[in-house]
Design a protein around this motif. Structure first.
Motif, short mmCIF file in Angstrom:
data_model
loop_
_atom_site.label_atom_id
_atom_site.label_comp_id
_atom_site.label_asym_id
_atom_site.label_seq_id
_atom_site.Cartn_x
_atom_site.Cartn_y
_atom_site.Cartn_z
N PRO A 76 -8.99 7.77 20.03
CA PRO A 76 -8.78 7.88 21.60
C PRO A 76 -9.87 7.29 22.18
CG PRO A 76 -8.77 10.06 20.24
CD PRO A 76 -9.34 9.13 19.30
N GLY A 77 -9.27 6.22 22.96
CA GLY A 77 -10.17 5.32 23.90
C GLY A 77 -11.30 4.49 23.10
N GLY A 78 -10.73 4.46 21.75
CA GLY A 78 -11.65 3.60 20.83
C GLY A 78 -10.86 2.56 20.28
N PRO A 79 -11.47 1.99 19.09
CA PRO A 79 -11.13 0.58 18.60
C PRO A 79 -9.60 1.01 17.87
CG PRO A 79 -12.86 1.39 17.35
CD PRO A 79 -12.63 2.25 18.61
N HIS A 80 -9.15 -0.01 17.47
CA HIS A 80 -7.92 -0.12 16.45
C HIS A 80 -8.39 0.24 15.05
CE1 HIS A 80 -4.81 -2.43 14.03
NE2 HIS A 80 -4.28 -1.43 14.61
N ALA A 115 -5.37 21.29 2.60
CA ALA A 115 -5.61 22.47 3.26
C ALA A 115 -6.90 22.83 2.76
CB ALA A 115 -4.67 23.49 2.62
N ASP A 116 -7.61 22.38 1.70
CA ASP A 116 -9.12 22.43 1.35
C ASP A 116 -10.04 21.57 1.87
OD1 ASP A 116 -7.85 24.39 -0.47
OD2 ASP A 116 -7.34 23.22 -1.84
N ARG A 117 -9.52 20.52 2.54
CA ARG A 117 -10.68 19.73 3.09
C ARG A 117 -11.13 19.84 4.57
NH1 ARG A 117 -6.63 15.62 1.58
NH2 ARG A 117 -6.42 15.22 3.83
N ASP A 118 -11.91 19.52 5.00
CA ASP A 118 -12.66 19.61 6.29
C ASP A 118 -11.56 18.97 7.20
OD1 ASP A 118 -14.65 21.00 5.85
OD2 ASP A 118 -15.94 19.17 5.45
N PRO A 119 -11.34 19.58 8.65
CA PRO A 119 -10.35 18.73 9.28
C PRO A 119 -10.79 17.29 9.80
CG PRO A 119 -10.82 20.95 10.29
CD PRO A 119 -11.75 20.65 9.00
N ALA A 120 -9.69 16.49 9.78
CA ALA A 120 -9.93 15.04 9.92
C ALA A 120 -10.22 14.83 11.49
CB ALA A 120 -8.82 14.22 9.48
N ALA A 121 -10.82 13.56 11.82
CA ALA A 121 -11.06 13.39 13.24
C ALA A 121 -9.69 13.12 13.85
CB ALA A 121 -11.95 12.09 13.22
N TYR A 122 -9.59 13.37 15.15
CA TYR A 122 -8.32 13.26 15.76
C TYR A 122 -8.00 11.77 15.93
CZ TYR A 122 -4.92 13.19 19.35
OH TYR A 122 -3.65 13.04 20.28
N VAL A 123 -6.89 11.21 15.64
CA VAL A 123 -6.63 9.90 15.85
C VAL A 123 -5.22 9.81 16.65
CG1 VAL A 123 -7.96 8.86 13.81
CG2 VAL A 123 -5.46 9.62 13.49
N VAL A 124 -5.11 8.58 17.24
CA VAL A 124 -3.62 8.26 18.13
C VAL A 124 -2.83 7.56 17.27
CG1 VAL A 124 -2.69 7.24 20.05
CG2 VAL A 124 -5.08 8.46 20.08
#
Length: 350
Positions: free
Chosen positions: A255-259, A337-346
Motif C-alpha cells: 500500500p502506497g509502496g513499491p511494486h 492457517a498455522d502461519r503468522d498473518p502475511a503483510a497486507y498487499v494490494v
C-alpha cells in the motif's frame, strides 16, 4: 555333380524374395553365404540388386522406399563400428543393435516423431544420421553424417533409433536458412507437446546456433508459445484437481509502496502464490550472472519475507506431474492457517 560344379544362387534368390528386410550390408550378406564377388555380380547395371550406399546393398532393382533408405543410412553409419564397452559382471548384456550407436536425426527424425511441419520422408533427398565424433565416415548418397562428442539416448520409433526431439531440432535447424520453416518447427515442438522450450534452447546453445538472427527470432516465439501453453496447463490443474479459484495474472504492491512483482496465480486469503518459471538459458550467461534470474530470486525472497508462500512450478512439472504439483499447492493453502498473518498487499490485474 562334382565338387567343382557351380552352385545355383539359391541363397540370393531366397534373400531377394524373402519376407525380411531387403537392405543388407556386405558383412550381413557374407553371413548368408553370399561372397563379395557374388554381391558385386548381382549389383551390376541392370542386375537384380543395387548398391545403395558404400557397403550397403538393396536387394531389388527398383527405387528404394523411405523405410529402406532409413535402414540403409543407419547400416552405413554402423559399418565397422567400434567395440562397445564390456558389460559389468553380473549384469545381463543388452541385445546388440544392428545400427550400433547411430541414430536418425534432423528433419527425418522430426518426421518420424510426427511433426507435420517437417517434410514427408519421400520428399527428403538425404537423411541425417548422428554418430560419435571419432567415427571415420563421410556423407554420401542419401546419408548425411552428423557428429557429436556425446550422443543422446535414442528413442525407438517404428523400430528405428531416433534422436530425441530437442537434439533432432538442433540438427535440423543447423541446415535451415528459412526463418519461417525454423519458426514452424520450434513452435510445433512446444505446441505439440514434444518437449519443453528450455530443452530446445539448451540444444540450440550447445550447437552454437543462437548467433543466427532468424534462429533467435524463432526462439523468442518459442518461449512465448511455451509460456502460453504452461499457463493453459496451470488453469487445467486448478480446475481438474478442485483447487480454490485464485486471482489469475496479478501484480502485487505494498500500500502506497513499491511494486512487488507479477504472479501467475494468487490466493489472497491464504497468501499463497504460484509462479511459472518459463525462462530458458541463453548463450554465454550463467544463471547466477543473469539479471533476470537475480530479479526472480530477489522477488521471491521479498515476498516470503512478507509472509507470502511462493510455489515455484516449471512447465515440465506441470506436464509430467500435474497431480503432484496440485498437492503441493493444496498443502501450502492448508498450512496458511498455522502461519503468522502475511503483510497486507494490494492485488492488481496484470
Amino acid at each position: 555333380m562334382n565338387q567343382n560344379t557351380h552352385l545355383s544362387p539359391r541363397p540370393l534368390h531366397h534373400l531377394a524374395n524373402g519376407t525380411g528386410r531387403r537392405v543388407l550390408t556386405h558383412t550381413q550378406l557374407r553371413a548368408h553365404g553370399v561372397s563379395a564377388a557374388e554381391a558385386g555380380e548381382q549389383c551390376r547395371p541392370g542386375g537384380p540388386w543395387q548398391q545403395l550406399l558404400p557397403g550397403v546393398v538393396l536387394l531389388h532393382p527398383g527405387p528404394p522406399t523411405s523405410e529402406e533408405r532409413l535402414h540403409a543410412v543407419l547400416l552405413y553409419a554402423a559399418r565397422e563400428r567400434t567395440v562397445s564397452v564390456p558389460v559389468q559382471p553380473g549384469r545381463d548384456e543388452p541385445p546388440a543393435s544392428p545400427y550400433g550407436e547411430a541414430m536418425i536425426t534432423g528433419l527425418a527424425a522430426l518426421t518420424l516423431h510426427g511433426f507435420t511441419s517437417a517434410p514427408p520422408l519421400p520428399n527428403q533427398e538425404t537423411f541425417d544420421v548422428l554418430v560419435p565424433r571419432l567415427r571415420r565416415l563421410r556423407s554420401t548418397g542419401c546419408a548425411r553424417i552428423v557428429r557429436a562428442a556425446a550422443l543422446p539416448v535414442p528413442e525407438q520409433v517404428t523400430g528405428l533409433p531416433v534422436a530425441p526431439v530437442p537434439r533432432a531440432l538442433a540438427d535440423a535447424v543447423a541446415g535451415l536458412k528459412d526463418a519461417v520453416v525454423v519458426r514452424r518447427l520450434l513452435t510445433e515442438a512446444v505446441r505439440g507437446g514434444h518437449c519443453e522450450p528450455a530443452a530446445v534452447v539448451r540444444e540450440l546453445t550447445a550447437a552454437k546456433l543462437l548467433n543466427r538472427p532468424h534462429v533467435v527470432d524463432a526462439v523468442d516465439s518459442l518461449l512465448a508459445e511455451g509460456r502460453a501453453l504452461a499457463e493453459s496447463r496451470l488453469y487445467r490443474m486448478v480446475r481438474e484437481y478442485d483447487l480454490p479459484d485464485p486471482c489469475w495474472n496479478v501484480d502485487l504492491r505494498l500500500p502506497g509502496g513499491p511494486h512487488l512483482g507479477g504472479l501467475d496465480a494468487y490466493w489472497p486469503d491464504q497468501a499463497v502464490a504460484v509462479e511459472l518459471d518459463t525462462r530458458a538459458p541463453r548463450p554465454g550467461r550463467r544463471p547466477e550472472d543473469d539479471a533476470e534470474w537475480e530479479e526472480h530470486a530477489r522477488k521471491r525472497e521479498h515476498l516470503e519475507r512478507l509472509g507470502i508462500t511462493v510455489v515455484h512450478i516449471t512447465p515440465r512439472k506441470l506436464r509430467d506431474a500435474a497431480e503432484q504439483q496440485a498437492a503441493v499447492v493444496r498443502t501450502a493453502l492448508m498450512a496458511s492457517a498455522d502461519r503468522d498473518p502475511a503483510a497486507y498487499v494490494v492485488v492488481l490485474p496484470r
